[in-house]
Design a protein around this motif. Structure first.
Motif, PDB file in Angstrom:
ATOM      1  N   ALA A 178       0.837  -1.206   0.000  1.00 51.02           N
ATOM      2  CA  ALA A 178       0.000   0.000   0.000  1.00 51.02           C
ATOM      3  C   ALA A 178       0.869   1.251   0.000  1.00 51.02           C
ATOM      4  O   ALA A 178       0.590   2.218  -0.725  1.00 51.02           O
ATOM      5  N   ARG A 179       1.920   1.231   0.784  1.00 47.16           N
ATOM      6  CA  ARG A 179       2.801   2.402   0.833  1.00 47.16           C
ATOM      7  C   ARG A 179       3.582   2.583  -0.466  1.00 47.16           C
ATOM      8  O   ARG A 179       4.037   3.688  -0.769  1.00 47.16           O
ATOM      9  N   ALA A 180       3.729   1.513  -1.246  1.00 42.48           N
ATOM     10  CA  ALA A 180       4.508   1.575  -2.483  1.00 42.48           C
ATOM     11  C   ALA A 180       3.680   1.985  -3.697  1.00 42.48           C
ATOM     12  O   ALA A 180       4.236   2.155  -4.792  1.00 42.48           O
ATOM     13  N   VAL A 181       2.363   2.144  -3.542  1.00 44.18           N
ATOM     14  CA  VAL A 181       1.528   2.595  -4.665  1.00 44.18           C
ATOM     15  C   VAL A 181       2.044   3.947  -5.140  1.00 44.18           C
ATOM     16  O   VAL A 181       2.277   4.860  -4.343  1.00 44.18           O
ATOM     17  N   GLU A 182       2.227   4.077  -6.461  1.00 44.07           N
ATOM     18  CA  GLU A 182       2.876   5.272  -7.014  1.00 44.07           C
ATOM     19  C   GLU A 182       1.986   5.964  -8.036  1.00 44.07           C
ATOM     20  O   GLU A 182       1.422   5.311  -8.930  1.00 44.07           O
ATOM     21  N   HIS A 183       1.895   7.276  -7.909  1.00 46.13           N
ATOM     22  CA  HIS A 183       1.158   8.097  -8.875  1.00 46.13           C
ATOM     23  C   HIS A 183       2.119   8.434 -10.015  1.00 46.13           C
ATOM     24  O   HIS A 183       2.750   9.485 -10.031  1.00 46.13           O
ATOM     25  N   ILE A 184       2.211   7.553 -10.987  1.00 40.78           N
ATOM     26  CA  ILE A 184       3.236   7.611 -12.031  1.00 40.78           C
ATOM     27  C   ILE A 184       3.182   8.905 -12.825  1.00 40.78           C
ATOM     28  O   ILE A 184       4.222   9.520 -13.122  1.00 40.78           O
ATOM     29  N   SER A 185       1.994   9.356 -13.193  1.00 41.48           N
ATOM     30  CA  SER A 185       1.891  10.560 -14.025  1.00 41.48           C
ATOM     31  C   SER A 185       2.402  11.794 -13.297  1.00 41.48           C
ATOM     32  O   SER A 185       2.765  12.786 -13.928  1.00 41.48           O
ATOM     33  N   GLU A 186       2.464  11.745 -11.957  1.00 43.37           N
ATOM     34  CA  GLU A 186       3.005  12.850 -11.182  1.00 43.37           C
ATOM     35  C   GLU A 186       4.497  12.672 -10.882  1.00 43.37           C
ATOM     36  O   GLU A 186       5.266  13.621 -10.938  1.00 43.37           O
ATOM     37  N   THR A 187       4.919  11.455 -10.571  1.00 44.36           N
ATOM     38  CA  THR A 187       6.316  11.233 -10.191  1.00 44.36           C
ATOM     39  C   THR A 187       7.242  11.090 -11.395  1.00 44.36           C
ATOM     40  O   THR A 187       8.419  11.445 -11.327  1.00 44.36           O
ATOM     41  N   ARG A 188       6.704  10.571 -12.502  1.00 44.32           N
ATOM     42  CA  ARG A 188       7.551  10.331 -13.676  1.00 44.32           C
ATOM     43  C   ARG A 188       7.100  11.093 -14.913  1.00 44.32           C
ATOM     44  O   ARG A 188       7.822  11.129 -15.914  1.00 44.32           O
ATOM     45  N   GLY A 189       5.894  11.656 -14.884  1.00 50.36           N
ATOM     46  CA  GLY A 189       5.396  12.413 -16.027  1.00 50.36           C
ATOM     47  C   GLY A 189       4.455  11.607 -16.900  1.00 50.36           C
ATOM     48  O   GLY A 189       4.231  10.406 -16.681  1.00 50.36           O
ATOM     49  N   ASP A 190       3.891  12.275 -17.903  1.00 47.11           N
ATOM     50  CA  ASP A 190       2.965  11.627 -18.830  1.00 47.11           C
ATOM     51  C   ASP A 190       3.723  10.780 -19.852  1.00 47.11           C
ATOM     52  O   ASP A 190       4.922  10.924 -20.031  1.00 47.11           O
ATOM     53  N   GLY A 191       2.982   9.910 -20.518  1.00 49.98           N
ATOM     54  CA  GLY A 191       3.565   9.131 -21.607  1.00 49.98           C
ATOM     55  C   GLY A 191       3.972   7.730 -21.228  1.00 49.98           C
ATOM     56  O   GLY A 191       4.443   6.963 -22.086  1.00 49.98           O
ATOM     57  N   ALA A 192       3.799   7.343 -19.959  1.00 47.28           N
ATOM     58  CA  ALA A 192       4.195   5.994 -19.540  1.00 47.28           C
ATOM     59  C   ALA A 192       3.224   4.939 -20.044  1.00 47.28           C
ATOM     60  O   ALA A 192       3.558   3.759 -20.080  1.00 47.28           O
ATOM     61  N   GLY A 193       2.006   5.361 -20.413  1.00 46.11           N
ATOM     62  CA  GLY A 193       0.996   4.404 -20.849  1.00 46.11           C
ATOM     63  C   GLY A 193       0.023   4.047 -19.744  1.00 46.11           C
ATOM     64  O   GLY A 193      -0.946   3.328 -19.969  1.00 46.11           O
ATOM     65  N   TYR A 194       0.293   4.529 -18.530  1.00 40.83           N
ATOM     66  CA  TYR A 194      -0.600   4.300 -17.395  1.00 40.83           C
ATOM     67  C   TYR A 194      -0.346   5.399 -16.371  1.00 40.83           C
ATOM     68  O   TYR A 194       0.652   6.115 -16.447  1.00 40.83           O
ATOM     69  N   ASP A 195      -1.259   5.535 -15.396  1.00 41.62           N
ATOM     70  CA  ASP A 195      -1.210   6.650 -14.437  1.00 41.62           C
ATOM     71  C   ASP A 195      -0.781   6.245 -13.036  1.00 41.62           C
ATOM     72  O   ASP A 195      -0.181   7.042 -12.316  1.00 41.62           O
ATOM     73  N   VAL A 196      -1.130   5.032 -12.621  1.00 43.54           N
ATOM     74  CA  VAL A 196      -0.897   4.595 -11.245  1.00 43.54           C
ATOM     75  C   VAL A 196      -0.295   3.197 -11.251  1.00 43.54           C
ATOM     76  O   VAL A 196      -0.813   2.306 -11.933  1.00 43.54           O
ATOM     77  N   ARG A 197       0.793   3.029 -10.497  1.00 44.11           N
ATOM     78  CA  ARG A 197       1.351   1.688 -10.306  1.00 44.11           C
ATOM     79  C   ARG A 197       0.885   1.160  -8.959  1.00 44.11           C
ATOM     80  O   ARG A 197       1.188   1.724  -7.917  1.00 44.11           O
TER      81      ARG A 197
END
Length: 260
Positions: free
Chosen positions: A164-183
């Motif tokens: 639960a603590r490792a859930v990551e908001h990818i679009s905020e931490t790494r930016g757009d374009g990853a193909g997904y928003d949340v890990r």
């Protein structure tokens, strides 16, 4: 009724149905209800909101589509109002809700071959694109934050506090374009890669996906999930689609890159 609903007003659909039938010749309550569902299908096909409770019913007559579009042409303020209605709002305080109150079943998937192939119609529409883009970006961010909360809560309730603590908001931490928003993660630690699509409208309202998102969902179909967050700002609900978007959705091309 739709304008009242989007403005947060109240109305009685049964009473409206009764009053409308007073001006019609021999129409039953069910036939009037079905015609409203046809109108919902027209609005959906034009990527516009429709009234909750009137699930879109396809196979509508071309005359009904023409009448609906003509009404919108004669009343351009309505289009502007509808176009601006899906903007950023505050979600209901999520901590007070159980996850099973938020989860919903996805709509029944209709194979593309059974979807009505509508004749294309061209109607000019004036919109403030800068305002709409800003509002939708804000709405998208708030929806992603809601899903981050949802995933952390889901994992915590199964005892997976480290995950639960490792859930990551990818679009905020790494930016757009990853193909997904949340890990996020499955309970056994496998990745759950989530693309979030948020609307203040209903469950059956269509959404836009990029070619990058489609290809990512296909390449990582074993871990990809699309979370459709709807009725955002009122009674948020989520349905999930797992796997390639090519398999779970009917994809209609709406934009092309042209080279000469």
């Amino acid at each position: 009724m739709l304008r009242l609903e989007l403005a947060g007003g109240n109305f009685n659909k049964a009473e409206r149905n009764r009053l409308l039938r007073e001006h019609l010749d021999g129409r039953s309550s069910g036939s009037v209800e079905y015609k409203h569902e046809n109108i919902s299908a027209v609005l959906r096909d034009w990527n516009l909101p429709f009234i909750r409770g009137y699930k879109p019913a396809g196979n509508y007559q071309r005359l009904l589509e023409d009448a609906t579009l003509q009404y919108l042409e004669r009343n351009p303020g309505v289009l502007t109002e509808l176009g601006r209605s899906d903007f950023a709002v505050d979600a209901t305080a999520p901590n007070a809700r159980r996850l099973d109150e938020i989860l919903d079943d996805p709509p029944i998937h209709v194979p593309a071959g059974l979807v009505r192939d509508a004749e294309r119609t061209y109607v000019a529409r004036k919109r403030d694109l800068a305002i709409l883009d800003s509002r939708r970006r804000s709405l998208g961010l708030r929806g992603e934050e809601f899903v981050v909360w949802f995933e952390r809560r889901r994992l915590e309730e199964t005892g997976q506090h480290n995950l639960a603590r490792a859930v990551e908001h990818i679009s905020e931490t790494r930016g757009d374009g990853a193909g997904y928003d949340v890990r996020s993660f499955e309970e056994d630690g496998r990745d759950r890669l989530i693309e979030v699509k948020t609307t203040t409208f209903g469950k059956h309202h269509p959404f836009i996906v990029s070619i990058n998102e489609v290809e990512f969902s296909n390449d990582f179909s074993g871990s990809f999930h699309l979370y459709r967050l709807f009725h955002f700002g009122s009674t948020e609900r989520i349905f999930m689609l797992k796997g390639s978007l090519r398999d779970t959705c009917n994809l209609e091309p709406v934009q092309f890159r042209a080279m000469v």
